[in-house]
Design a protein around this motif. Sequence first.
Motif, short mmCIF file in Angstrom:
data_model
loop_
_atom_site.label_atom_id
_atom_site.label_comp_id
_atom_site.label_asym_id
_atom_site.label_seq_id
_atom_site.Cartn_x
_atom_site.Cartn_y
_atom_site.Cartn_z
N LEU A 77 0.83 -1.21 0.00
CA LEU A 77 0.00 0.00 0.00
C LEU A 77 0.87 1.26 0.00
CD1 LEU A 77 -2.78 -1.05 2.53
CD2 LEU A 77 -3.15 -0.41 0.14
N GLN A 78 1.98 1.20 0.71
CA GLN A 78 2.88 2.35 0.77
C GLN A 78 3.66 2.55 -0.53
OE1 GLN A 78 5.28 1.39 4.15
NE2 GLN A 78 3.60 1.61 5.63
N LYS A 79 3.77 1.49 -1.31
CA LYS A 79 4.58 1.56 -2.54
C LYS A 79 3.77 1.16 -3.77
CE LYS A 79 8.96 0.69 -0.16
NZ LYS A 79 10.23 -0.08 -0.17
N GLN A 80 2.53 1.66 -3.83
CA GLN A 80 1.66 1.28 -4.94
C GLN A 80 2.19 1.77 -6.28
OE1 GLN A 80 -2.69 1.17 -4.68
NE2 GLN A 80 -2.50 1.90 -2.58
N ASN A 81 3.08 2.77 -6.23
CA ASN A 81 3.65 3.26 -7.48
C ASN A 81 4.42 2.17 -8.22
OD1 ASN A 81 5.58 3.52 -5.22
ND2 ASN A 81 6.96 4.39 -6.76
N LEU A 82 4.84 1.13 -7.51
CA LEU A 82 5.54 0.01 -8.15
C LEU A 82 4.64 -0.72 -9.15
CD1 LEU A 82 7.47 -1.54 -5.11
CD2 LEU A 82 8.41 -0.14 -6.96
N LEU A 83 3.33 -0.62 -8.93
CA LEU A 83 2.39 -1.28 -9.83
C LEU A 83 2.24 -0.54 -11.16
CD1 LEU A 83 -0.44 -2.25 -7.30
CD2 LEU A 83 1.44 -3.67 -8.15
N ASP A 84 2.77 0.68 -11.22
CA ASP A 84 2.70 1.45 -12.47
C ASP A 84 3.93 1.26 -13.35
OD1 ASP A 84 0.21 2.60 -11.86
OD2 ASP A 84 1.18 4.08 -10.56
N LYS A 85 4.91 0.53 -12.82
CA LYS A 85 6.11 0.31 -13.60
C LYS A 85 5.86 -0.77 -14.65
CE LYS A 85 9.55 1.77 -10.22
NZ LYS A 85 10.81 1.40 -9.52
N PRO A 86 6.40 -0.61 -15.85
CA PRO A 86 6.21 -1.63 -16.89
C PRO A 86 6.93 -2.91 -16.55
CG PRO A 86 7.83 0.00 -17.59
CD PRO A 86 7.24 0.52 -16.30
N TYR A 87 6.46 -3.98 -17.13
CA TYR A 87 7.09 -5.29 -16.90
C TYR A 87 8.52 -5.27 -17.41
CZ TYR A 87 7.63 -10.39 -17.06
OH TYR A 87 8.04 -11.67 -16.86
N ARG A 88 9.45 -5.69 -16.55
CA ARG A 88 10.86 -5.68 -16.94
C ARG A 88 11.17 -6.91 -17.79
NH1 ARG A 88 14.69 -4.74 -11.97
NH2 ARG A 88 13.43 -6.42 -11.10
N LYS A 89 11.45 -6.69 -19.01
CA LYS A 89 11.75 -7.79 -19.92
C LYS A 89 12.85 -7.35 -20.87
CE LYS A 89 8.17 -6.38 -23.16
NZ LYS A 89 7.22 -6.82 -24.17
N GLU A 90 13.24 -8.24 -21.72
CA GLU A 90 14.28 -7.96 -22.71
C GLU A 90 13.69 -8.21 -24.10
OE1 GLU A 90 18.23 -9.66 -21.57
OE2 GLU A 90 16.99 -10.65 -20.06
N PRO A 91 12.76 -7.37 -24.54
CA PRO A 91 12.05 -7.67 -25.78
C PRO A 91 12.96 -7.75 -27.00
CG PRO A 91 11.68 -5.39 -25.08
CD PRO A 91 12.39 -6.08 -23.97
N LEU A 92 13.92 -6.84 -27.10
CA LEU A 92 14.79 -6.82 -28.26
C LEU A 92 15.64 -8.08 -28.33
CD1 LEU A 92 15.71 -5.26 -30.72
CD2 LEU A 92 17.43 -4.12 -29.30
N LYS A 93 16.27 -8.42 -27.21
CA LYS A 93 17.12 -9.60 -27.15
C LYS A 93 16.31 -10.85 -27.45
CE LYS A 93 20.23 -12.13 -24.08
NZ LYS A 93 20.83 -12.19 -22.74
N LYS A 94 15.13 -10.97 -26.80
CA LYS A 94 14.30 -12.14 -26.98
C LYS A 94 13.79 -12.22 -28.42
CE LYS A 94 14.13 -14.24 -22.97
NZ LYS A 94 15.33 -13.64 -22.44
N ASP A 95 13.37 -11.09 -28.97
CA ASP A 95 12.86 -11.07 -30.35
C ASP A 95 13.95 -11.50 -31.32
OD1 ASP A 95 10.42 -10.30 -29.51
OD2 ASP A 95 10.60 -8.20 -30.09
N MET A 96 15.15 -11.00 -31.12
CA MET A 96 16.26 -11.34 -32.01
C MET A 96 16.61 -12.83 -31.89
SD MET A 96 18.73 -7.98 -31.58
CE MET A 96 20.00 -8.65 -32.66
N GLU A 97 16.61 -13.34 -30.67
CA GLU A 97 16.91 -14.75 -30.45
C GLU A 97 15.83 -15.63 -31.07
OE1 GLU A 97 18.22 -17.74 -26.79
OE2 GLU A 97 17.49 -15.71 -26.36
N LEU A 98 14.56 -15.22 -30.89
CA LEU A 98 13.44 -15.97 -31.45
C LEU A 98 13.50 -15.98 -32.98
CD1 LEU A 98 10.82 -17.53 -31.00
CD2 LEU A 98 9.62 -15.33 -30.85
#
Length: 295
Positions: free
Chosen positions: A182-203
């Motif tokens: 409740l004190q740190k609800q701003n954490l819910l506004d952060k985007p999901y941490r992923k590596e889209p570029l790396k994963k996309d290139m590998e895929l």
Amino acid sequence: MQTHLPIGYKMVEGKIHIDQEKADTVKKIYNEYVNGKSMLAIAKRLKENEIPNANHKTNWTHGAVGKILQNTKYMGDDLHPPLVSKELFDQAQKKRKEKTTQLGRTAQLNSMNNHHAFTNRIFCGECGEPYRKYVEHCGKPHEKVRWKCKRYIFNNKVVCKNLFYSEDEIKTIVTSSINKLLQKQNLLDKPYRKEPLKKDMELKAVESQIKELEEQEQFSSPLLAQLSFKRAELMYRVSRVDDYQFNTQKMKDCLKDVSEPTDFNEELIVQIVKKIIIYKDGKIEAEFINGLKFC
């Protein structure tokens, strides 16, 4: 390499397909629940009929049924063919919410229902087993209720020596994790941490190799099989982003009307807490349904 799939699906040549027999089990679970059957009754029916679960075992519990009823993949996504309609899924969620609300309003302090929020949510950080409620000196004036690792006693021997907690201590632990969120609800506004570029290139690289082998008609090549599983693993990881967004929004909806700080709230715990992990050194880690963790 093996990708763990929800019951009702199977992997064929690196792609997810419907496992029809197990898919029928999933559909029946949803229909029975929506039509008034309890999760416990459904689990009992599955166990008695020796219906295999995702692990090919028949030891069904109401918790396992509950996980099926809240798995968004069953509506279908980029990787998973749909097994149930969105309407049926939403009906199940509505019924679960009504049941949880009813539980929170009517549970007495020492009733069995009041322990529902802890069942299969508290785990031992030393051996991985769930914590269980133990009643010591039952029925006597000095009766004590304490939560201990399931492997505290195994084959009449003390196996796991992780910490014990009383009922009130467990409530305090879980409630403190909610209040920290409740004190740190701003954490819910952060985007999901992923590596889209790396994963996309590998895929893309994996898919290119697969295409090349298929064009050469090397269908029996061991490399093709390895690459197919690699592709499935990469695609399956990407699908977790949708789960994160869905569960984060669910957490926001549950917290929007909650005052700060909150007292012990069983309904809220059931809705947003995935698990609490207890370590022997006193460290406690809370993990929420979207993967967010607090120590």
